[in-house]
Design a protein around this motif. Structure first.
Motif, mmCIF file in Angstrom:
data_model
loop_
_atom_site.group_PDB
_atom_site.id
_atom_site.type_symbol
_atom_site.label_atom_id
_atom_site.label_comp_id
_atom_site.label_asym_id
_atom_site.label_seq_id
_atom_site.Cartn_x
_atom_site.Cartn_y
_atom_site.Cartn_z
ATOM 1 N N ILE A 1 10.834 10.031 2.259
ATOM 2 C CA ILE A 1 10.487 8.621 2.476
ATOM 3 C C ILE A 1 8.983 8.535 2.743
ATOM 4 O O ILE A 1 8.471 9.171 3.681
ATOM 5 N N HIS A 2 8.286 7.779 1.899
ATOM 6 C CA HIS A 2 6.828 7.649 2.006
ATOM 7 C C HIS A 2 6.489 6.402 2.832
ATOM 8 O O HIS A 2 6.924 5.296 2.507
ATOM 9 N N VAL A 3 5.708 6.603 3.896
ATOM 10 C CA VAL A 3 5.400 5.526 4.841
ATOM 11 C C VAL A 3 3.902 5.227 4.770
ATOM 12 O O VAL A 3 3.075 6.068 5.159
ATOM 13 N N ASP A 4 3.541 4.054 4.277
ATOM 14 C CA ASP A 4 2.139 3.684 4.097
ATOM 15 C C ASP A 4 1.604 2.965 5.333
ATOM 16 O O ASP A 4 1.999 1.838 5.625
ATOM 17 N N VAL A 5 0.693 3.636 6.009
ATOM 18 C CA VAL A 5 0.130 3.098 7.251
ATOM 19 C C VAL A 5 -1.282 2.583 6.973
ATOM 20 O O VAL A 5 -2.143 3.347 6.536
ATOM 21 N N CYS B 1 4.061 10.476 6.118
ATOM 22 C CA CYS B 1 3.231 9.384 6.650
ATOM 23 C C CYS B 1 1.829 9.453 6.064
ATOM 24 O O CYS B 1 1.082 10.402 6.324
ATOM 25 N N HIS B 2 1.492 8.451 5.291
ATOM 26 C CA HIS B 2 0.203 8.367 4.594
ATOM 27 C C HIS B 2 -0.697 7.441 5.402
ATOM 28 O O HIS B 2 -0.537 6.227 5.371
ATOM 29 N N LEU B 3 -1.628 8.048 6.145
ATOM 30 C CA LEU B 3 -2.469 7.268 7.058
ATOM 31 C C LEU B 3 -3.732 6.781 6.345
ATOM 32 O O LEU B 3 -4.671 7.546 6.148
ATOM 33 N N MET B 4 -3.722 5.510 5.986
ATOM 34 C CA MET B 4 -4.916 4.897 5.391
ATOM 35 C C MET B 4 -5.629 4.154 6.506
ATOM 36 O O MET B 4 -5.658 2.923 6.564
ATOM 37 N N ILE B 5 -6.163 4.956 7.431
ATOM 38 C CA ILE B 5 -6.764 4.389 8.647
ATOM 39 C C ILE B 5 -8.034 5.168 8.994
ATOM 40 O O ILE B 5 -8.159 6.346 8.663
ATOM 41 N N VAL C 1 1.206 12.476 -5.915
ATOM 42 C CA VAL C 1 0.468 11.412 -6.605
ATOM 43 C C VAL C 1 1.032 10.080 -6.152
ATOM 44 O O VAL C 1 2.250 9.923 -5.987
ATOM 45 N N ASP C 2 0.149 9.109 -5.949
ATOM 46 C CA ASP C 2 0.547 7.847 -5.323
ATOM 47 C C ASP C 2 -0.186 6.679 -5.973
ATOM 48 O O ASP C 2 -1.414 6.615 -5.942
ATOM 49 N N GLY C 3 0.605 5.775 -6.547
ATOM 50 C CA GLY C 3 0.051 4.538 -7.080
ATOM 51 C C GLY C 3 0.324 4.342 -8.564
ATOM 52 O O GLY C 3 -0.103 5.145 -9.395
#
Ligand code: DX5
Ligand code: ZN
Length: 227
Positions: A36-40, A69-73, A184-186
């Motif tokens: 499960i991919h979680v976009d933060v 957990c993909h932290l875009m922070i 890969v994401d997007g």
């Protein structure tokens, strides 16, 4: 930890119905999701706001699938302990957000050890960031995430330049005998996932291509059939 025996489909819950999140996760799990991919997102590193550790904590109670957990922070170090405590299995930070990336990955490992489990370390690169910037940090990465859209929103178009970046990371890793996950994401869909797999990726994030329809098993099945 992820399991390496096959290529992994990671639905991004960013595209799920948030009012029924547990149900959505249960449905993709039953449909064959592996992770499960979680976009933060923090409204600072990227121009959007999503969710934090409290959501991960609740997800942990409703699924046994690994939580990615993909932290875009900006300043992820500040929140890594909370994500580990909440039950994250993999924490991916952005190269562009971490001036002391080596220390940040150490923190992920240390917090995982303190919690009594292995938390995978991931590093992501934006479309404009050359993968060569990862050369020194590669041995410390369990996972490299090549962004194939500019992070911040679901439903964008796949940027073809990502393919060559995937090939390069795979070559860099192979040359040094590193068996990392390459995610890969997007903009991943059933009609482009085969060439992304061929380039060397083994974890495929998909948001709108899965949650955008009703039959999740058919959508995940169509992807798995060609990778
Ligand atoms: C973008 C996110 C992605 C996004 C993917 O910032 O990191 O995970 O949800 O969505 P799709 O598959 O719709 O491009
Ligand atoms: Zn993501």
């Amino acid at each position: 930890m992820f399991t390496k025996d096959h290529k992994l489909i990671a639905p991004s819950i960013l595209a799920a119905d948030f009012a029924r999140l547990a149900d959505e996760v249960g449905r993709v799990e039953a449909a064959g999701a592996d992770v499960i991919h979680v976009d933060v997102m923090d409204g600072h590193f990227v121009p959007n706001l999503t969710m934090g550790p409290v959501v991960v904590e609740w997800l942990r109670k409703v699924t046994d699938l690994p939580l990615d957990c993909h932290l875009m922070i900006t300043d992820p170090d500040r929140y890594i302990p909370e994500f580990v405590a909440a039950g994250a299995d993999c924490i991916t930070v952005h190269q562009e957000a971490c001036p002391h990336l080596h220390r940040t990955l150490q923190l992920i490992r240390e917090e995982g050890a303190r919690a009594g489990r292995v938390v995978m370390t991931g590093v992501s690169v934006n479309p404009a960031t050359p993968v060569e910037t990862l050369s020194e940090i590669l041995p410390d990465c369990d996972l490299v995430l090549v962004m194939s859209v500019n992070p911040g929103f679901g439903g964008q178009r796949f940027i073809p330049g990502a393919l060559e970046k995937i090939r390069k990371v795979r070559r860099m890793a192979d040359a040094r005998g590193l068996s990392l996950y390459l995610e890969v994401d997007g903009g991943i869909k059933a009609d482009n996932i085969a060439e992304v797999a061929k380039a060397g990726a083994d974890v495929f994030v998909a948001g709108s291509a899965i949650f955008g329809g009703q039959d999740y098993a058919a959508r995940i099945g169509a992807m798995k059939a060609v990778i």
